[in-house]
Design a protein around this motif. Sequence first.
Motif, PDB file in Angstrom:
ATOM      1  N   LEU A 256      78.354 110.039  13.120  1.00 40.68           N
ATOM      2  CA  LEU A 256      79.109 110.873  11.686  1.00 40.68           C
ATOM      3  C   LEU A 256      79.500 112.011  12.497  1.00 40.68           C
ATOM      4  CD1 LEU A 256      76.947 109.408   8.881  1.00 40.68           C
ATOM      5  CD2 LEU A 256      79.090 108.572   9.274  1.00 40.68           C
ATOM      6  N   ARG A 257      78.139 112.837  13.134  1.00 38.26           N
ATOM      7  CA  ARG A 257      78.373 113.356  13.639  1.00 38.26           C
ATOM      8  C   ARG A 257      79.631 114.315  14.458  1.00 38.26           C
ATOM      9  NH1 ARG A 257      73.906 116.426  14.244  1.00 38.26           N
ATOM     10  NH2 ARG A 257      75.647 118.815  14.475  1.00 38.26           N
ATOM     11  N   HIS A 482      88.255 112.612   2.018  1.00 42.47           N
ATOM     12  CA  HIS A 482      87.381 112.181   1.496  1.00 42.47           C
ATOM     13  C   HIS A 482      86.405 113.084   2.713  1.00 42.47           C
ATOM     14  CE1 HIS A 482      87.638 110.032  -2.406  1.00 42.47           C
ATOM     15  NE2 HIS A 482      87.674 109.377  -1.422  1.00 42.47           N
ATOM     16  N   PRO A 483      87.403 114.068   2.975  1.00 44.14           N
ATOM     17  CA  PRO A 483      86.298 115.378   4.025  1.00 44.14           C
ATOM     18  C   PRO A 483      85.247 114.925   3.982  1.00 44.14           C
ATOM     19  CG  PRO A 483      88.246 116.215   2.983  1.00 44.14           C
ATOM     20  CD  PRO A 483      87.620 115.073   2.264  1.00 44.14           C
ATOM     21  N   ALA A 484      85.003 115.188   5.232  1.00 42.05           N
ATOM     22  CA  ALA A 484      83.029 115.496   5.634  1.00 42.05           C
ATOM     23  C   ALA A 484      82.578 116.316   5.516  1.00 42.05           C
ATOM     24  CB  ALA A 484      82.758 114.962   7.095  1.00 42.05           C
ATOM     25  N   PRO A 485      80.992 116.202   4.756  1.00 46.44           N
ATOM     26  CA  PRO A 485      80.576 117.563   4.600  1.00 46.44           C
ATOM     27  C   PRO A 485      80.640 118.450   5.569  1.00 46.44           C
ATOM     28  CG  PRO A 485      79.263 115.576   4.152  1.00 46.44           C
ATOM     29  CD  PRO A 485      80.644 115.336   4.293  1.00 46.44           C
ATOM     30  N   ASP A 486      79.700 119.602   5.704  1.00 45.01           N
ATOM     31  CA  ASP A 486      79.419 120.257   6.511  1.00 45.01           C
ATOM     32  C   ASP A 486      77.908 119.910   7.135  1.00 45.01           C
ATOM     33  OD1 ASP A 486      81.279 121.905   6.334  1.00 45.01           O
ATOM     34  OD2 ASP A 486      79.981 123.496   5.125  1.00 45.01           O
ATOM     35  N   THR A 487      77.191 119.020   6.544  1.00 47.69           N
ATOM     36  CA  THR A 487      75.891 118.540   7.406  1.00 47.69           C
ATOM     37  C   THR A 487      76.247 117.653   8.644  1.00 47.69           C
ATOM     38  OG1 THR A 487      76.025 116.643   6.120  1.00 47.69           O
ATOM     39  CG2 THR A 487      74.317 118.312   5.167  1.00 47.69           C
ATOM     40  N   SER A 519      72.659 118.748  -1.057  1.00 45.16           N
ATOM     41  CA  SER A 519      72.315 118.259  -1.950  1.00 45.16           C
ATOM     42  C   SER A 519      73.772 117.746  -3.268  1.00 45.16           C
ATOM     43  CB  SER A 519      71.615 119.293  -3.249  1.00 45.16           C
ATOM     44  OG  SER A 519      72.596 120.511  -3.168  1.00 45.16           O
ATOM     45  N   SER A 520      74.883 118.249  -2.313  1.00 42.96           N
ATOM     46  CA  SER A 520      75.898 118.479  -3.173  1.00 42.96           C
ATOM     47  C   SER A 520      76.380 117.126  -2.716  1.00 42.96           C
ATOM     48  CB  SER A 520      77.009 119.804  -3.046  1.00 42.96           C
ATOM     49  OG  SER A 520      76.743 119.397  -1.358  1.00 42.96           O
ATOM     50  N   ASP A 529      80.456 108.831   2.774  1.00 44.15           N
ATOM     51  CA  ASP A 529      78.795 109.721   2.925  1.00 44.15           C
ATOM     52  C   ASP A 529      78.740 108.799   4.589  1.00 44.15           C
ATOM     53  OD1 ASP A 529      78.999 111.900   1.712  1.00 44.15           O
ATOM     54  OD2 ASP A 529      77.437 111.791   0.560  1.00 44.15           O
ATOM     55  N   SER A 530      79.006 107.712   4.338  1.00 41.53           N
ATOM     56  CA  SER A 530      79.194 106.901   6.218  1.00 41.53           C
ATOM     57  C   SER A 530      80.439 106.576   7.150  1.00 41.53           C
ATOM     58  CB  SER A 530      78.529 105.153   5.780  1.00 41.53           C
ATOM     59  OG  SER A 530      78.730 104.630   5.187  1.00 41.53           O
TER      60      SER A 530
END
Length: 659
Positions: A256-257, A482-487, A519-520, A529-530
């Motif tokens: 995911l990174r 659904h773009p990946a989050p900043d994490t 949290s978001s 998210d995967s």
Amino acid sequence: MEPRNQAVGTFQVWDYIVFACLFVVSSGIGVFFAIKERKNDSSSEFLVGGRQMTCGPVALSLTASFMSAVTVIGAPADVYRFGASYIIFGFAYTLMVILTAELFLPVFYRSGITSTYEYLELRFCKPVRIAATLIYMVQTIVYTGVVVYAPALALNQVTQFNLWGAIFATGIVCTFYCTLGGLKAVVWSDAFQMVVMVAGFLIVLIQGSYKNGGISTAWSTAEAGGRLNVFEYVSPMYVSPNLLTMNMFNFDPNPLRRHTFWTVTVGGMFTWLGIYGVNQSTIQRCISCKTENHARWALYLNLLGLLVILFCAVVSGLIMYALYANCDPWTAGYVSAPDQLMPYFVLDILGNFPGLPGLFVACAFSGTLSTVAASINALATVTYEDFVSQCWRDLSNRTATWISKALCVVFGVACTSMAVAASYMGSIVQAALSIHGMCGGPMLGLFSLGILFPFTNSKGAAGGLIVGSALSFWVGVGAFIHPAPDTNTRPLPLSTENCSIVNHTAPLITQTPLIMSISSASERSVLIDSWYSMSYLYYSTVGFLGTVIMGLLITLLTGPTKPQELKPWLIRPVCDLFCFCSEKYRRMFWCGVRHEEEKVDLDGVDLGTDLGRASMEHPDTVKRNSRKSRKKQSYEMQKETYVNTCFVPDIDKVQLKQL
């Protein structure tokens, strides 16, 4: 330090003159080869340069077309935002070139094909060939249109460079010299454009270092901003000590990174191998070389060029960050998108030097011209070989050449029209840029099934292609929606502390706290998210694995092909690449393929001898010459033959398929 304001230089008359010289010289090369080769009416001469090219110009051509304007403008911006981890792409490039040179090139070269997808019919069946060709054509037209439009738009919004003038000039010039001079004009124009690209980067590096007070000062500033940590940097202000420790030494295998050592090396290798190792544009120039060794050396010399351009792009990004460490133009609103950072930077440091901004724009558009010209020539080749020549088999050389030229015009118009259409796509442009990766993986898997697995049958190849394409497009399109989050992406901090920003009373540092992002992210579904958050570099890997695994499963269920029935030059025995393998183990890993019957490598045979001409004549040449008298046949053989280690006289493609 005085606050930095928005104003930068603009394009002057000398900039337009320098930029115009790029188009004039490129067009002149096309005219030169049109005059020089006017007596050669062979379609082979037009499409593959008579298969007499040498490794030097081909290597420069491969590098120039590989490094498009998207790379020249986008790579420094990526380093500016995410750090020097981009340099790890050097490992991916190295693996990609080695695998292309040692696994795929020998099969394509020795098969005597012109279209890469012709191999799929020889190995599997005609429907697989047609499906792969159609996928390639759609993919290339869409990507080429975006490659023309995206950098033109970025330059237009910063330099006020005429958008439509640049787009139409690019399409017209590329179509002009492709149509007149064929592959030779494309290769030599690319070689010239490669020199322009390096010159443009050197000017930026020298003046950028001077503006920063020297390269050592720029290096120190980039290091203080976390840009030199190739395993990514995250400020301790925003993460817990445990998370910080995990990211400072990032050999994290987490797919995911965005950029880790593994995503860049492994995922990058599959991504670029899919659009390089089995791509018509690349392979066509390799098989145009006079010998297999020349083709192999062209690839390895090309690797040096790739590493040089990569180094220049990464250092340019670091120098750009050093200059704007306390005043980010993007956050301050001086530019509206990250892709505009590099043109803004160039005008900022070179605006007082007439002609030099034009040299950098020529540098960026050299990549565009190279990519577009290679695409037009490749599209014309696959259309002629996979469709036209299959429907009309008795075309004369002159007719075949004129049809090939007409196809260049058609695809030049198509690519330019696609660039115009891209202006109405909005955010879809980003999705279009991912098409190469999503199509490249399944294509790589399809060719790997044929070249590396001798028991794969046609049903397995077709089923694998369908499943692999579905998987890669599923993850790619889903990630766009659904773009990946900043994490996962983790852009580095940018500051506007020293900017003159209207309506801002305090300096702004842009970085999303990881705690807030986590949290978001908890409100998103598990699938998003995967699966959809996977690094974009793994799209091609997903397509490759899906194609290979499903292809092998279908083959086992429907009955594998008997390896003994395959022609040995259609398979590449990997074990033969390792000198420590004994003859016993080599035969075991051949899986029944009769490689001992494969012709001896005649790579060094002199084409000037009767033996060289007789033993290495292409089947198409034999077929054409059968209609000529013995005297004319001798002349045509000398003019049109090329090194082919697998075919002998009196055997044509129809007979090959019957065998």
